[in-house]
Design a protein around this motif. Sequence first.
Motif, short mmCIF file in Angstrom:
data_model
loop_
_atom_site.label_atom_id
_atom_site.label_comp_id
_atom_site.label_asym_id
_atom_site.label_seq_id
_atom_site.Cartn_x
_atom_site.Cartn_y
_atom_site.Cartn_z
N TYR A 113 -13.36 -3.87 45.99
CA TYR A 113 -13.25 -4.38 44.62
C TYR A 113 -14.59 -4.32 43.90
CZ TYR A 113 -8.46 -5.79 45.18
OH TYR A 113 -7.10 -5.77 45.34
N LYS A 114 -14.50 -3.94 42.63
CA LYS A 114 -15.67 -3.85 41.76
C LYS A 114 -15.34 -4.62 40.48
CE LYS A 114 -18.81 -0.31 39.96
NZ LYS A 114 -19.11 1.12 39.95
N HIS A 115 -16.29 -5.38 39.99
CA HIS A 115 -16.06 -6.17 38.78
C HIS A 115 -16.02 -5.26 37.56
CE1 HIS A 115 -16.84 -9.10 35.53
NE2 HIS A 115 -16.10 -9.89 36.31
N GLU A 116 -15.22 -5.65 36.57
CA GLU A 116 -15.05 -4.83 35.37
C GLU A 116 -16.37 -4.55 34.65
OE1 GLU A 116 -12.35 -7.02 32.87
OE2 GLU A 116 -13.81 -8.58 32.50
N SER A 117 -17.33 -5.45 34.74
CA SER A 117 -18.61 -5.20 34.06
C SER A 117 -19.34 -4.01 34.67
CB SER A 117 -19.50 -6.45 34.11
OG SER A 117 -19.79 -6.80 35.46
N GLY A 118 -19.25 -3.85 36.00
CA GLY A 118 -19.85 -2.68 36.65
C GLY A 118 -19.13 -1.40 36.30
N ILE A 119 -17.81 -1.49 36.21
CA ILE A 119 -17.01 -0.32 35.82
C ILE A 119 -17.35 0.07 34.38
CG2 ILE A 119 -14.68 0.58 35.45
CD1 ILE A 119 -13.78 -1.53 37.59
N ALA A 120 -17.41 -0.94 33.50
CA ALA A 120 -17.72 -0.69 32.09
C ALA A 120 -19.06 0.02 31.94
CB ALA A 120 -17.73 -2.01 31.31
N GLU A 121 -20.05 -0.43 32.71
CA GLU A 121 -21.39 0.19 32.65
C GLU A 121 -21.32 1.63 33.15
OE1 GLU A 121 -25.16 0.30 31.44
OE2 GLU A 121 -23.95 -1.53 31.31
N THR A 122 -20.60 1.86 34.23
CA THR A 122 -20.49 3.20 34.82
C THR A 122 -19.81 4.19 33.88
OG1 THR A 122 -20.43 2.27 37.05
CG2 THR A 122 -19.62 4.52 36.80
N VAL A 123 -18.72 3.77 33.26
CA VAL A 123 -17.95 4.70 32.43
C VAL A 123 -18.41 4.74 30.97
CG1 VAL A 123 -15.93 4.55 33.91
CG2 VAL A 123 -16.05 3.12 31.86
N GLY A 124 -19.27 3.81 30.56
CA GLY A 124 -19.78 3.83 29.18
C GLY A 124 -18.94 3.06 28.19
N LEU A 125 -18.20 2.05 28.66
CA LEU A 125 -17.45 1.18 27.75
C LEU A 125 -18.02 -0.24 27.84
CD1 LEU A 125 -13.74 2.32 28.27
CD2 LEU A 125 -15.14 2.59 26.22
N SER A 126 -19.31 -0.35 27.62
CA SER A 126 -19.98 -1.64 27.79
C SER A 126 -20.61 -2.15 26.50
CB SER A 126 -21.05 -1.53 28.89
OG SER A 126 -21.97 -0.51 28.57
N ASP A 127 -20.12 -1.67 25.36
CA ASP A 127 -20.72 -2.01 24.08
C ASP A 127 -19.90 -3.09 23.35
OD1 ASP A 127 -22.47 -1.95 21.96
OD2 ASP A 127 -21.56 -0.20 21.03
N GLY A 128 -19.74 -4.24 23.99
CA GLY A 128 -19.10 -5.36 23.31
C GLY A 128 -17.67 -5.61 23.72
N ASP A 129 -17.08 -6.63 23.09
CA ASP A 129 -15.74 -7.10 23.44
C ASP A 129 -14.65 -6.08 23.16
OD1 ASP A 129 -16.77 -9.47 24.36
OD2 ASP A 129 -16.35 -10.58 22.51
N ILE A 130 -14.78 -5.31 22.09
CA ILE A 130 -13.73 -4.34 21.75
C ILE A 130 -13.65 -3.27 22.84
CG2 ILE A 130 -13.02 -2.56 20.11
CD1 ILE A 130 -14.18 -4.33 17.89
N GLU A 131 -14.80 -2.80 23.33
CA GLU A 131 -14.77 -1.80 24.39
C GLU A 131 -14.29 -2.42 25.70
OE1 GLU A 131 -18.27 0.66 24.65
OE2 GLU A 131 -17.75 1.68 22.79
N LEU A 132 -14.59 -3.69 25.95
CA LEU A 132 -14.09 -4.37 27.14
C LEU A 132 -12.57 -4.47 27.09
CD1 LEU A 132 -14.62 -5.79 29.82
CD2 LEU A 132 -14.96 -7.92 28.53
N GLU A 133 -12.03 -4.75 25.93
CA GLU A 133 -10.57 -4.78 25.77
C GLU A 133 -9.97 -3.40 26.04
OE1 GLU A 133 -9.37 -6.37 21.96
OE2 GLU A 133 -10.76 -8.07 22.17
N GLU A 134 -10.65 -2.35 25.58
CA GLU A 134 -10.19 -0.99 25.82
C GLU A 134 -10.22 -0.69 27.33
OE1 GLU A 134 -8.87 2.91 24.53
OE2 GLU A 134 -8.69 0.86 23.81
N LEU A 135 -11.29 -1.08 28.00
CA LEU A 135 -11.39 -0.89 29.44
C LEU A 135 -10.24 -1.60 30.15
CD1 LEU A 135 -12.97 0.06 31.98
CD2 LEU A 135 -14.13 -2.16 31.90
N ARG A 136 -9.96 -2.82 29.76
CA ARG A 136 -8.87 -3.59 30.38
C ARG A 136 -7.52 -2.92 30.13
NH1 ARG A 136 -11.02 -9.68 28.92
NH2 ARG A 136 -12.57 -9.77 30.58
N ARG A 137 -7.34 -2.34 28.94
CA ARG A 137 -6.10 -1.62 28.65
C ARG A 137 -5.93 -0.44 29.62
NH1 ARG A 137 -4.26 2.83 25.92
NH2 ARG A 137 -6.31 3.47 25.20
N HIS A 138 -7.02 0.31 29.84
CA HIS A 138 -6.96 1.43 30.77
C HIS A 138 -6.70 0.95 32.20
CE1 HIS A 138 -7.96 4.48 27.86
NE2 HIS A 138 -9.10 3.90 27.55
N ILE A 139 -7.35 -0.14 32.60
CA ILE A 139 -7.14 -0.69 33.94
C ILE A 139 -5.69 -1.11 34.11
CG2 ILE A 139 -7.69 -2.64 35.46
CD1 ILE A 139 -10.63 -2.37 34.43
#
Length: 176
Positions: A113-139
């Motif tokens: 298991y990897k935390h979403e913040s690490g995934i966001a940083e790796t894939v480039g979706l770490s620029d705020g809440d809107i991108e975090l929501e997008e990451l969660r949608r993909h997950i």
Amino acid sequence: DEIREFFTTNTDWHVHADAQTPNATTRSATLTDLQVEYLMTISKPRNEGSIYGGIDEHTGRDVALYQEALELFENLDLMRYTGGAHKLTPKGWRLVDQLWGLAIVDALEVDKYKHESGIAETVGLSDGDIELEELRRHIDTLKERGLVNASRTSNGVDVALTQQGARHRKHRPIEI
């Protein structure tokens, strides 16, 4: 539409695109890493699937590469020029959603298991809440397809690759 497949012997993406008209022929193209990255950048929430002025902030010799990319995207019906901007088409959105899915799958290991913040940083979706929501949608989409396991924690989401996800990553199928 045709199956798009990533060739593991090559870092380029091979795409077959059926034209939308009855008498059209199937078009084929190879997207380079730069072109795939550009599509993904265009699709980030802050860009809303549009590039205004045609080439964004690129200057000098780089401009030609991005102009060629936009022409290719239009020829494959991934983008259209309308209202002063190049905008992703429904087919383009379907493609980039799958590209983001593969980027996320690539950032994970089976049953680790990897935390979403690490995934966001790796894939480039770490620029705020809107991108975090997008990451969660993909997950969530990847979880529905059985490619990842995801569990909610008090501070976000932890995600791990499934065996099915590992097979998907190896074969890299994309359908649009």
